[in-house]
Write an enzyme that holds these catalytic residues in place. Structure first.
Site, PDB file in Angstrom:
ATOM      1  N   ASP B 206      10.146   6.759  -7.995  1.00  0.00           N
ATOM      2  CA  ASP B 206      10.224   5.338  -7.673  1.00  0.00           C
ATOM      3  C   ASP B 206      11.171   5.140  -6.486  1.00  0.00           C
ATOM      4  O   ASP B 206      11.869   6.053  -6.060  1.00  0.00           O
ATOM      5  CB  ASP B 206      10.633   4.506  -8.889  1.00  0.00           C
ATOM      6  CG  ASP B 206       9.741   3.258  -8.996  1.00  0.00           C
ATOM      7  OD1 ASP B 206       9.267   2.786  -7.953  1.00  0.00           O
ATOM      8  OD2 ASP B 206       9.525   2.777 -10.112  1.00  0.00           O
ATOM      9  N   GLU B 207      11.154   3.906  -5.952  1.00  0.00           N
ATOM     10  CA  GLU B 207      11.852   3.666  -4.697  1.00  0.00           C
ATOM     11  C   GLU B 207      13.350   3.882  -4.826  1.00  0.00           C
ATOM     12  O   GLU B 207      14.004   4.302  -3.874  1.00  0.00           O
ATOM     13  CB  GLU B 207      11.546   2.254  -4.170  1.00  0.00           C
ATOM     14  CG  GLU B 207      12.209   1.091  -4.901  1.00  0.00           C
ATOM     15  CD  GLU B 207      11.486   0.705  -6.183  1.00  0.00           C
ATOM     16  OE1 GLU B 207      10.596   1.449  -6.628  1.00  0.00           O
ATOM     17  OE2 GLU B 207      11.837  -0.348  -6.755  1.00  0.00           O
ATOM     18  N   HIS B 296       7.043   3.800   0.483  1.00  0.00           N
ATOM     19  CA  HIS B 296       7.189   2.719  -0.495  1.00  0.00           C
ATOM     20  C   HIS B 296       7.756   1.509   0.237  1.00  0.00           C
ATOM     21  O   HIS B 296       8.736   1.623   0.960  1.00  0.00           O
ATOM     22  CB  HIS B 296       8.116   3.149  -1.641  1.00  0.00           C
ATOM     23  CG  HIS B 296       8.135   2.170  -2.766  1.00  0.00           C
ATOM     24  ND1 HIS B 296       8.651   0.904  -2.634  1.00  0.00           N
ATOM     25  CD2 HIS B 296       7.672   2.257  -4.027  1.00  0.00           C
ATOM     26  CE1 HIS B 296       8.513   0.260  -3.785  1.00  0.00           C
ATOM     27  NE2 HIS B 296       7.926   1.052  -4.647  1.00  0.00           N
TER      28      HIS B 296
END
Lengths: 139, 486
Positions: B206-207, B296
């Site tokens: 995830d970011e 992202h």
């Protein structure tokens, strides 16, 4: 194990009628269809053997189905895939690729680890079947 | 300052010391026919009460190019007419009282070749704080082929990525590892292994997974690559996981990217928050090292979501295709995050087409020729599940990456089953579409048919079949009524 390369490997094996409809979809899109086969299913084995040249001017999927029947008869212990090529600008690459025949038994792959420095592993993937020479790998 | 007209001032009047209206300084040029080599921009301007929209448009052109608040004689040492931004068309935004679209042309020589950073310093620089405007939004830009050709674009692109992964004819499937924070490296790799073995092509950091106390980045990379290799052996397919190399400085980003490459990862990822220069440096690194770059879009909604101020996401997508990212998150339409169908279709067109024709219904204000720059894979992520497969295929098409995070990991039978449910739903839908079935209307039936022999899919439909996120979009096209999403 079941080799899951190709677009439809998570579905039950396709019938010839289903394969026909996929091939006709490709032809109707202007793509050239062909058959390729191998008994080395390593995921980075790009160049499966060509059963025929891509059918550039063939309007009818049945022609490929006939070739597939012939290929299956001769290559029952191989993987056979249908590959459709799109020559339009900006693609010039396969647009659909799916397995149309597979060996009855698929033993899968051995993952070998070689320990190197700093906890790192060197990974090597080997199809169990490739211990044997080509043509003697699957039953 | 009264008495403005469309007649140009004489040079003597124009360079008299003091303050002039922007439109009188040469920034309003209704007769100007933009050159093929000009960079074009369209802004949505909301002037302060009493400010004339044409003067506001001229001010935007001025403040985003050569002007300052007063006349300066040093202008006359330059070929000033060339360097002035030229507002050439202003029209009221349909359905509004106080907003106008201002079209502005900029000479190519105003910008450094191959630098989005330089473009943004002008186009979204000081001008966005300009007092006579209540709000300002950059809606779209047109980059001339001459400027497009100064960029490398995506190193890999959709076609070569498909060839490298040996995956054709269907969207790629991914999942973001959840929970996004707190997992140890060992536990994190477990999620990666299960999801890839179950049928996904990719998993993703995830970011905000960088290098925290609970999981150092090296530890994550090592465990993730163990998982990727094990999953390849279990399936015989090429697999990958986007290793996030976002770091406090560019030197550390390179260090992490090099480590990912040495471990055999085919892909790295970076967050939009590292900035244009950081992303372009990494894109160049990926080109040198045959790596795929996943972007992202963390942070974009702070300036893309509201219609009256900021930058439209379609402009961000154009910048990112020029900079050279291979993947960009571009919306799902049906998921949990902002995304009107026609506006999202516009983003996808910018990612994937060779040429974008002007299409106001999709929010595309200009023709844009991409001059054979590689295509960027749009990524759909955020609140999507197997039960929406027909809608996702309908809205987003085949050349996209569908990321089911919760929709994989939250499956009641486990992560592997969640992945299998998504892959079976996807393959069943592609098979049916290619056979000529009407997937938009028959989609739920096609999924139910597949669920008869695939228990994980049945469980997924039972669990999430009714989940929708049906809220009005804040960013929708101005030129048509908004179609509904379901």
């Amino acid at each position: 194990m079941r080799l899951t390369q190709g677009t439809f490997s998570f579905l039950p094996d396709l019938s010839d009628d289903q394969i026909y409809r996929q091939v006709q979809y490709c032809i109707d899109n202007g793509w050239a269809v062909s058959l390729e086969y191998t008994d080395d299913p390593h995921p980075r084995n790009t160049y499966w053997e060509m059963w025929n040249r891509p059918m550039f001017d063939n309007p009818d999927a049945q022609a490929l189905i006939e070739e597939l029947k012939e290929a299956r008869a001769q290559l029952a212990t191989y993987y056979i895939r249908v590959v459709a090529f799109d020559n339009s600008h900006g693609w010039e690459a396969p647009r659909l690729s799916f397995i149309a025949h597979r060996p009855a038994e698929e033993p899968g792959f051995r993952l070998e680890r070689t320990e190197t420095e700093k906890r790192r592993q060197q990974y090597t993937l080997q199809p169990y079947a490739s211990a044997h020479p080509p043509g003697q790998r699957y039953r | 300052m009264e008495g403005s007209s469309n007649q140009p001032l004489s040079t003597k009047e124009r360079y008299k010391e003091g303050v002039l209206n922007y439109r009188d300084m040469g920034f309003w040029r209704p007769d100007y026919d933009p050159a093929d080599t000009d960079i074009l921009a369209v802004f949505r301007i909301t002037p302060q009460d009493g400010v004339d929209p044409i003067e506001a448009a001229a001010a935007v052109a001025g403040e985003s190019s050569t002007a300052t608040w007063t006349v300066v004689w040093t202008d006359r040492l330059t070929a000033y007419d060339k360097y002035r931004g030229k507002a050439y068309h202003v029209e009221q935004v349909p359905g509004t009282q106080d907003q106008w679209f201002a079209y502005i042309a900029y000479d190519l020589d105003l910008f450094e070749p191959g630098s989005i950073t330089n473009v943004t310093a002008s186009i979204i620089g000081n001008v966005f704080g300009f007092k006579p405007l209540k709000g300002l939004r950059l809606e779209d830009m047109r980059f001339p082929v001459a400027y497009v050709k100064t960029f490398n674009g995506p190193a890999t692109g959709i076609v070569v990525e498909r060839e490298r992964l040996d995956k054709f004819g269907r969207p790629l499937l991914g999942a973001t590892v959840k929970p996004k924070l707190g997992l140890s490296g060992r536990n994190y790799g477990r999620v990666v292994y299960e999801a890839l073995k179950g049928g996904l092509d990719f998993t993703k950091d995830d970011e905000n997974i960088n290098s925290q106390p609970f999981m150092h980045w090296r530890d994550r990379f090592l465990y993730c690559m163990e998982a990727v290799n094990k999953a390849e052996a279990a399936t015989g397919e090429v697999k990958g996981t986007y290793l996030n190399v976002t770091a406090p400085d560019i030197e550390q980003m390179y260090e992490r990217a090099e480590f990912a490459k040495e471990l055999g990862s085919p892909i790295v990822m970076v967050d939009l928050v590292v900035g244009y220069t950081g992303i372009q440096s990494l894109a160049n690194w990926c080109r040198r090292n045959n790596m795929i770059l996943h972007l992202h879009r963390a942070g974009h909604s702070t300036y893309t979501r509201q219609k009256t101020h900021g930058v439209s996401f379609r402009v961000i997508v154009k910048w990112m295709r020029l900079i050279g990212v291979d993947h960009i998150h571009a919306g799902t339409v049906v998921g949990k995050l902002e995304g009107d169908p026609m506006t999202t279709a516009g983003y996808y067109d910018v990612c994937r087409e060779e040429h974008n024709p002007r299409n106001l219904e999709k929010g595309l204000f200009f023709d844009q020729d991409w001059a054979s720059l590689n295509r960027t894979f749009p990524v759909a992520s955020g609140g999507i599940h197997a039960g929406q497969m027909h809608q996702l295929l309908h809205y987003l098409g085949e050349d996209t990456i569908l990321q089911f995070g919760g929709g994989t990991i939250g499956h009641p039978m486990g992560i592997e089953a969640g992945a299998t449910a998504n892959r079976v739903a996807l393959e069943a839908m592609i098979l049916a579409r290619n056979e000529g079935r009407d997937t938009w209307n028959e989609g739920p039936e096609i999924l139910r048919e597949a669920a008869k022999w695939c228990t994980p899919l049945q469980k997924a439909l039972d669990t999430w079949g009714d989940v929708t996120f049906d809220y009005a979009s804040t960013d929708s096209p101005d030129y048509v009524t908004t179609p509904t999403t379901a």
